[in-house]
Design a protein around this motif. Structure first.
Motif, PDB file in Angstrom:
ATOM      1  N   ARG A 127       0.227  24.514  19.926  1.00 45.51           N
ATOM      2  CA  ARG A 127      -0.306  24.342  18.574  1.00 45.51           C
ATOM      3  C   ARG A 127       0.674  24.935  17.576  1.00 45.51           C
ATOM      4  N   TRP A 128       0.604  24.418  16.370  1.00 48.82           N
ATOM      5  CA  TRP A 128       1.404  24.969  15.280  1.00 48.82           C
ATOM      6  C   TRP A 128       0.528  25.054  14.049  1.00 48.82           C
ATOM      7  N   GLY A 129       0.621  26.180  13.339  1.00 45.24           N
ATOM      8  CA  GLY A 129      -0.147  26.351  12.112  1.00 45.24           C
ATOM      9  C   GLY A 129      -1.600  26.694  12.373  1.00 45.24           C
ATOM     10  N   THR A 130      -2.231  27.194  11.341  1.00 48.18           N
ATOM     11  CA  THR A 130      -3.653  27.570  11.422  1.00 48.18           C
ATOM     12  C   THR A 130      -4.438  26.784  10.387  1.00 48.18           C
ATOM     13  N   PRO A 131      -5.445  26.040  10.827  1.00 45.38           N
ATOM     14  CA  PRO A 131      -6.259  25.296   9.854  1.00 45.38           C
ATOM     15  C   PRO A 131      -6.858  26.217   8.799  1.00 45.38           C
ATOM     16  N   ARG A 132      -6.806  25.809   7.557  1.00 44.89           N
ATOM     17  CA  ARG A 132      -7.358  26.615   6.464  1.00 44.89           C
ATOM     18  C   ARG A 132      -8.880  26.662   6.542  1.00 44.89           C
ATOM     19  N   VAL A 133      -9.407  27.783   6.151  1.00 44.69           N
ATOM     20  CA  VAL A 133     -10.856  27.962   6.084  1.00 44.69           C
ATOM     21  C   VAL A 133     -11.266  27.911   4.621  1.00 44.69           C
ATOM     22  N   ASP A 135     -14.309  27.818   1.509  1.00 42.66           N
ATOM     23  CA  ASP A 135     -15.661  28.311   1.219  1.00 42.66           C
ATOM     24  C   ASP A 135     -16.549  27.180   0.703  1.00 42.66           C
ATOM     25  N   PHE A 136     -16.138  25.946   1.010  1.00 42.73           N
ATOM     26  CA  PHE A 136     -16.929  24.756   0.667  1.00 42.73           C
ATOM     27  C   PHE A 136     -16.665  23.709   1.742  1.00 42.73           C
ATOM     28  N   ALA A 137     -17.444  22.664   1.752  1.00 46.80           N
ATOM     29  CA  ALA A 137     -17.269  21.595   2.738  1.00 46.80           C
ATOM     30  C   ALA A 137     -16.136  20.669   2.293  1.00 46.80           C
ATOM     31  N   PRO A 138     -15.002  20.648   3.006  1.00 49.60           N
ATOM     32  CA  PRO A 138     -13.890  19.771   2.615  1.00 49.60           C
ATOM     33  C   PRO A 138     -14.309  18.299   2.636  1.00 49.60           C
ATOM     34  N   CYS A 305      11.072  15.837  17.065  1.00 51.05           N
ATOM     35  CA  CYS A 305      11.348  15.166  15.791  1.00 51.05           C
ATOM     36  C   CYS A 305      10.052  14.872  15.041  1.00 51.05           C
ATOM     37  N   ALA A 306       9.038  14.405  15.770  1.00 53.91           N
ATOM     38  CA  ALA A 306       7.751  14.081  15.144  1.00 53.91           C
ATOM     39  C   ALA A 306       7.016  15.353  14.711  1.00 53.91           C
ATOM     40  N   GLU A 307       7.057  16.384  15.559  1.00 54.19           N
ATOM     41  CA  GLU A 307       6.390  17.647  15.211  1.00 54.19           C
ATOM     42  C   GLU A 307       7.010  18.271  13.966  1.00 54.19           C
ATOM     43  N   ASP A 308       8.322  18.170  13.863  1.00 54.40           N
ATOM     44  CA  ASP A 308       9.033  18.776  12.744  1.00 54.40           C
ATOM     45  C   ASP A 308       8.598  18.193  11.403  1.00 54.40           C
ATOM     46  N   ILE A 309       8.288  16.897  11.393  1.00 52.42           N
ATOM     47  CA  ILE A 309       7.811  16.273  10.148  1.00 52.42           C
ATOM     48  C   ILE A 309       6.544  16.977   9.667  1.00 52.42           C
ATOM     49  N   LEU A 310       5.610  17.225  10.563  1.00 52.53           N
ATOM     50  CA  LEU A 310       4.358  17.875  10.187  1.00 52.53           C
ATOM     51  C   LEU A 310       4.588  19.324   9.764  1.00 52.53           C
ATOM     52  N   GLU A 311       5.513  19.998  10.436  1.00 52.09           N
ATOM     53  CA  GLU A 311       5.803  21.384  10.082  1.00 52.09           C
ATOM     54  C   GLU A 311       6.387  21.473   8.675  1.00 52.09           C
ATOM     55  N   ARG A 312       7.256  20.537   8.333  1.00 58.90           N
ATOM     56  CA  ARG A 312       7.848  20.529   6.995  1.00 58.90           C
ATOM     57  C   ARG A 312       6.792  20.255   5.930  1.00 58.90           C
ATOM     58  N   LEU A 313       5.767  19.510   6.305  1.00 66.00           N
ATOM     59  CA  LEU A 313       4.680  19.208   5.371  1.00 66.00           C
ATOM     60  C   LEU A 313       3.607  20.297   5.377  1.00 66.00           C
ATOM     61  N   GLY A 314       3.754  21.282   6.274  1.00 65.07           N
ATOM     62  CA  GLY A 314       2.786  22.372   6.333  1.00 65.07           C
ATOM     63  C   GLY A 314       1.439  21.968   6.882  1.00 65.07           C
ATOM     64  N   LEU A 315       1.424  20.967   7.772  1.00 73.38           N
ATOM     65  CA  LEU A 315       0.167  20.457   8.311  1.00 73.38           C
ATOM     66  C   LEU A 315      -0.051  20.992   9.727  1.00 73.38           C
ATOM     67  N   VAL A 339      -3.051  15.957  14.116  1.00 74.55           N
ATOM     68  CA  VAL A 339      -3.021  16.762  12.902  1.00 74.55           C
ATOM     69  C   VAL A 339      -4.448  17.193  12.555  1.00 74.55           C
ATOM     70  N   TRP A 340      -4.559  18.359  11.953  1.00 78.21           N
ATOM     71  CA  TRP A 340      -5.874  18.867  11.561  1.00 78.21           C
ATOM     72  C   TRP A 340      -6.345  18.158  10.294  1.00 78.21           C
ATOM     73  N   LEU A 341      -7.540  17.562  10.347  1.00 72.03           N
ATOM     74  CA  LEU A 341      -8.140  16.897   9.196  1.00 72.03           C
ATOM     75  C   LEU A 341      -9.325  17.731   8.715  1.00 72.03           C
ATOM     76  N   PRO A 342      -9.181  18.432   7.605  1.00 77.27           N
ATOM     77  CA  PRO A 342     -10.267  19.297   7.124  1.00 77.27           C
ATOM     78  C   PRO A 342     -11.571  18.547   6.881  1.00 77.27           C
ATOM     79  N   GLY A 343     -11.468  17.316   6.357  1.00 75.83           N
ATOM     80  CA  GLY A 343     -12.672  16.553   6.054  1.00 75.83           C
ATOM     81  C   GLY A 343     -13.476  16.172   7.275  1.00 75.83           C
ATOM     82  N   GLN A 344     -12.826  16.148   8.448  1.00 79.86           N
ATOM     83  CA  GLN A 344     -13.519  15.826   9.692  1.00 79.86           C
ATOM     84  C   GLN A 344     -13.685  17.044  10.594  1.00 79.86           C
ATOM     85  N   ASP A 345     -13.079  18.169  10.173  1.00 79.62           N
ATOM     86  CA  ASP A 345     -13.169  19.427  10.922  1.00 79.62           C
ATOM     87  C   ASP A 345     -12.715  19.253  12.369  1.00 79.62           C
ATOM     88  N   THR A 346     -11.628  18.506  12.542  1.00 78.34           N
ATOM     89  CA  THR A 346     -11.133  18.273  13.894  1.00 78.34           C
ATOM     90  C   THR A 346      -9.674  17.826  13.837  1.00 78.34           C
TER      91      THR A 346
END
Length: 360
Positions: A127-133, A135-138, A305-315, A339-346
């Motif tokens: 895994r890379w990065g931590t999904p943001r938490v 205080d509202f429903a994304p 190469c594919a992972e790096d794209i997401l890392e550069r975008l901070g996802l 990729v983590w989708l906040p609106g789907q929480d998954t």
């Protein structure tokens, strides 16, 4: 598809490989058709040799004035020609039957691919990065106020039907900028060659990458026989279709940004909200053609190469290795990047990187 010689040489190993795909006793059916094809060819060749011998004797009988022998030999040659034609037709039919069967058999899975029934049995690699938490429903992407003016599903439905979208304004610019960012990164830093390919291909190109015959209903065919590509993998891979490649030519690393088209047959009601599972979409695709002994390293390189794209975008994302029950038809091993989708929480698949060996 599979090399028939490999199946002949080791049918037990082939059956064991297909068993991991949920198929049993495949080699017996394949080899029975192959044996019938080869037997017909051998009979035709034997008959042809006999016909050639008789044809030479015809001239001798004519020269000697033996009219009876002449007529007998001429009738024999005519009969053999008919028999040879029938045997050739039989061999051709068996060859077509064998080809069609082989085209429906999936690739052999790599030994390190985990056994499993479905996506729940996939194995997380990292895994890379931590999904943001929050205080509202994304919200989902299509519910964000900032983008709603630029995502027009109603107009798209008027123009083309469901599962299309019209992008405009800042959303359209962002869409274009993301594609440009990916292309520039892959070309300038990852050493890929940008390639612009057709989106319409001949039918044999769809066979070349395994879209046909099994997945024909998932793609679109024009009235004059062209197919709309479901991914630039079709065109990029088939660049070397039928070619003998010098080792000095490899590796060839391509990247293309193309329109892609999929019917998404059978996916009604499944993750289809917003821009998911569209019939027409854009994709930046990577394809590498490599030497066999460099294939595994190239697979890992492409995944990075594919992972790096997401890392550069901070996802935040996770990379998983697909199990035997979830891996695609043509793949030996597949890494899905979710990729983590906040609106789907998954986590949801955003990129899939596969190695296919010599299957394509």
């Amino acid at each position: 598809m599979h090399d028939i010689r490999t199946i002949r040489d080791n049918p037990e190993a082939f059956d064991a490989a297909m068993a991991r795909r949920g198929l049993s006793g495949v080699s017996a059916e394949v080899l029975a058709i192959d044996e019938a094809r080869r037997a017909a060819i051998l009979k035709a060749e034997t008959e042809q040799a006999e016909a050639n011998k008789a044809a030479k004797a015809i001239g001798a009988a004519k020269a000697s004035g033996d009219e009876a022998e002449f007529e007998r030999l001429r009738a024999e040659v005519a009969e053999k020609k008919q028999h040879i034609a029938a045997l050739n037709d039989e061999a051709k039919a068996k060859d077509e039957e064998l080809t069609q069967l082989l085209m429906t058999l999936p690739n052999v899975i790599a030994d390190d691919v985990p056994d499993g029934a479905d996506e729940d049995d996939n194995v997380e690699i990292r895994r890379w990065g931590t999904p943001r938490v929050f205080d509202f429903a994304p919200k989902e992407h299509y519910d964000l106020a900032a983008v709603q003016d630029g995502l027009d599903f109603e107009t798209a439905a008027k123009l083309s039907g469901s599962r299309f979208v019209v992008l405009s304004g800042a959303v359209a610019r962002l869409h274009r900028a993301l594609a440009q960012f990916m292309l520039d990164t892959h070309v300038d830093e990852n050493g890929l060659t940008e390639t612009i390919t057709p989106v319409l291909v001949r039918e044999e190109m769809m066979y070349g990458t395994g879209q046909l015959p099994k997945f024909g209903e998932d793609s679109y065919k024009t009235t004059n026989g062209w197919w709309l590509i479901p991914t630039a993998e079709v065109t990029l891979t088939n660049i070397v279709n039928g070619a003998t490649i010098s080792a000095d030519y490899l590796p060839r690393r391509y990247v293309a940004h193309t329109q892609c088209f999929r019917s998404e047959a059978g996916s009604a009601g499944k993750d289809t909200a917003g821009m998911l599972r569209q019939h027409q979409f854009e994709k930046v695709e990577m394809v590498s053609i490599t030497k066999p002994d460099e294939s595994e390293a190239e697979h890992d390189r492409m995944t990075r190469c594919a992972e790096d794209i997401l890392e550069r975008l901070g996802l935040p994302y996770r990379t998983v290795k697909l199990c035997t029950g979830d891996i695609g038809f043509g793949a030996r091993r597949t890494h899905d990047i979710e990729v983590w989708l906040p609106g789907q929480d998954t986590y949801r698949e955003i990129s899939s990187v596969s190695t296919t060996g010599d299957f394509q």
